[in-house]
Enzyme design. Structure first.
Site, mmCIF file in Angstrom:
data_model
loop_
_atom_site.group_PDB
_atom_site.id
_atom_site.type_symbol
_atom_site.label_atom_id
_atom_site.label_comp_id
_atom_site.label_asym_id
_atom_site.label_seq_id
_atom_site.Cartn_x
_atom_site.Cartn_y
_atom_site.Cartn_z
ATOM 1 N N GLU A 201 0.841 -1.190 0.000
ATOM 2 C CA GLU A 201 0.000 0.000 0.000
ATOM 3 C C GLU A 201 0.878 1.243 0.000
ATOM 4 O OE1 GLU A 201 -3.942 -1.398 2.540
ATOM 5 O OE2 GLU A 201 -2.400 -0.173 3.490
ATOM 6 N N GLU A 289 -8.626 -2.367 7.179
ATOM 7 C CA GLU A 289 -8.949 -3.753 7.482
ATOM 8 C C GLU A 289 -10.168 -3.796 8.387
ATOM 9 O OE1 GLU A 289 -5.744 -5.563 9.610
ATOM 10 O OE2 GLU A 289 -5.787 -4.105 11.244
ATOM 11 N N ARG A 293 -14.180 -9.013 15.657
ATOM 12 C CA ARG A 293 -14.224 -9.354 17.082
ATOM 13 C C ARG A 293 -14.520 -8.088 17.878
ATOM 14 N NH1 ARG A 293 -9.517 -6.852 18.485
ATOM 15 N NH2 ARG A 293 -7.781 -6.977 17.020
ATOM 16 N N VAL A 296 -10.291 -4.103 22.120
ATOM 17 C CA VAL A 296 -9.841 -3.676 23.445
ATOM 18 C C VAL A 296 -10.506 -2.353 23.825
ATOM 19 C CG1 VAL A 296 -7.834 -3.008 24.829
ATOM 20 C CG2 VAL A 296 -7.618 -4.832 23.131
#
Length: 465
Positions: A201, A289, A293, A296
């Site tokens: 990238e 990205e 999930r 944190v």
């Protein structure tokens, strides 16, 4: 469909967080643990606990069959993976469902699709979400790589296709550097992820790291606005806040809409985060990205929206449709989270495990301390050094920073060195107070200010607690 008993396939503060959310929903919990975590707070809080192996994560928290056996032996019918370990492992998600259990998270297909950074870029492009200029697929040999960088120009980032956590990344500012660093990145990616695939990238220098929280039920998707995560050390987040102080309302609307579009395109289920680079000079943003999930830093979103993301994950896993409409999600005030690690920031963040001889948690309005600690707890040296997260919420950003400084002053963790002095110094810094920072800001600041970050800790106690 409902969950009758939930097994937590993780440890530390996130395990404690999940146990508390499950208990509020009336769901009994099972905590798996390694030998090193037998005295952990999560084991103490859970309704049941099962030892699954020795201290090494590869022989305990990463042992899929041991976790499934623990579920079978205790009658748990669902597994929450938390973050890290097996949380984004598509094979584990598939194994859980093949065993007739509920995986509290997205489908194995979504994890696999969005976990491959090249495939995720392709999905983003198909959904009309801007991506950083670079390779459209995995690099096919050195010649193809050089042909690509001739088009993009330097500097570029060489990244692992299956990467995460900042590993497998190299920055090349010339053709010579590119030729030298490619094999290094490939070897690191292979060692870390079992996949040496790379892509390239364009490096957007001076950019901010912004992420959008989404919730989906496999059909509908909503966003819970964004978080600013630009204060990073070695591509690991240190300080996170919501909302981002750098976005205009118009950019916020476009950014969050793009995240929803991409999550809908992959029929996303559960809590997820889409990460972006944002150039506040041009107003352009680029998809990086998706993390499939819980993150944190999810508490800052909870503080500004009032939505309990972990409880919603569990409800969605039970087969419930989204209970929250997009128009019902509102931003209220400003929240900041700082990560409290057992590290010495004055000595290169050297790990500092040990025994917590005394603990004083801050309190007051708008203060939350999510941790794995209690007095007398011995922090094992085998895992991530995160001890907990201090989160504050107030009516605006300046007030939140002042509240953070006050809460940090009240926080005491004796017996070990922590990163508390780092966050106190950041809260006093004029650039941080004015939100004048980007993803490459913190490391030079640390080089200049390391001497001011010496932690103060009480000596270890000589007697029992």
């Amino acid at each position: 469909m409902s969950i009758k008993k939930l097994l937590i396939a993780n440890r530390g503060e996130i395990a404690v967080r999940i146990i508390r959310a499950a208990r509020e929903l009336g769901i009994p919990t099972v905590q798996v643990y390694s030998k090193a975590d037998a005295e952990s707070l999560a084991v103490r809080l859970a309704d049941e606990s099962v030892e699954i192996g020795p201290a090494q994560a590869s022989k305990s928290y990463l042992k899929q069959e041991a976790i499934l056996d623990a579920a079978r032996s205790t009658g748990a019918d669902a597994i929450h993976p938390g973050y890290g370990f097996l949380a984004e492992n598509a094979e584990f998600a598939a194994a859980v469902e093949s065993a007739g259990l509920i995986f509290v998270g997205p489908t194995a297909h979504s994890i696999r699709l969005m976990g491959d950074k090249v495939a995720a870029r392709a999905e983003a492009a198909a959904a009309g979400v801007p991506t950083v200029p670079g390779s459209n697929g995995r690099l096919d040999g050195v010649d193809a790589a050089f042909a690509l960088v001739e088009q993009t120009g330097f500097p570029v980032m060489i990244k692992a296709a299956a990467g995460g956590g900042g590993r497998g990344i190299r920055i090349a500012r010339s053709a010579d550097e590119f030729a030298r660093l490619m094999p290094q990145a490939q070897a690191e990616a292979q060692a870390a992820f079992g996949d040496g695939g790379l892509y390239v990238e364009k490096l957007i220098e001076g950019a901010r790291h912004i992420e959008v929280q989404v919730l989906g039920d496999g059909h509908d998707v909503i966003h819970c606005f964004e978080r600013e995560c630009s204060l990073q050390r070695r591509r690991q987040k240190v300080w996170e806040e919501a909302p981002s102080p750098s976005l205009t309302p118009a950019v916020r609307e476009k950014l969050c809409a793009s995240a929803v579009a991409l999550a809908k395109a992959v029929h996303y289920r559960g809590a997820g985060t889409l990460e972006y680079l944002y150039d506040d000079r041009s107003g352009d943003f680029y998809f990086l990205e998706m993390n499939t999930r819980i993150q944190v830093e999810h508490p800052v979103t909870e503080m500004v929206t009032g939505i309990d993301l972990v409880r919603e994950m569990i409800r969605i896993a039970c087969g419930e449709r989204l209970r929250i409409r997009q128009e019902d999600v509102r931003l209220s005030g400003h929240a900041i989270e700082v990560r409290i690690n057992a590290e010495d920031p004055a000595k290169g963040f050297a790990p500092n495990p040990g025994t917590v001889t005394a603990l004083g948690s801050p309190g007051g309005n708008g203060v939350r301390f999510d941790s794995m600690l209690y007095p007398g707890y011995t922090i094992p040296p085998f895992y991530d050094s995160l001890l907990g997260k201090l989160i504050v919420h107030d009516e605006d950003r300046p007030s939140a920073i002042r509240r953070l400084a006050r809460a940090l002053g009240e926080l005491t963790i004796d017996g070990v060195l922590t990163t508390k002095p780092l966050h106190q110094a950041l809260a006093r810094d004029a650039d941080v107070q004015a939100a004048r920072f980007h993803t490459a800001w913190l490391e030079p600041w640390l080089d200049t200010n390391a001497a001011r970050l010496s932690p103060v800790s009480a000596p270890p106690a000589t007697g029992g607690q």
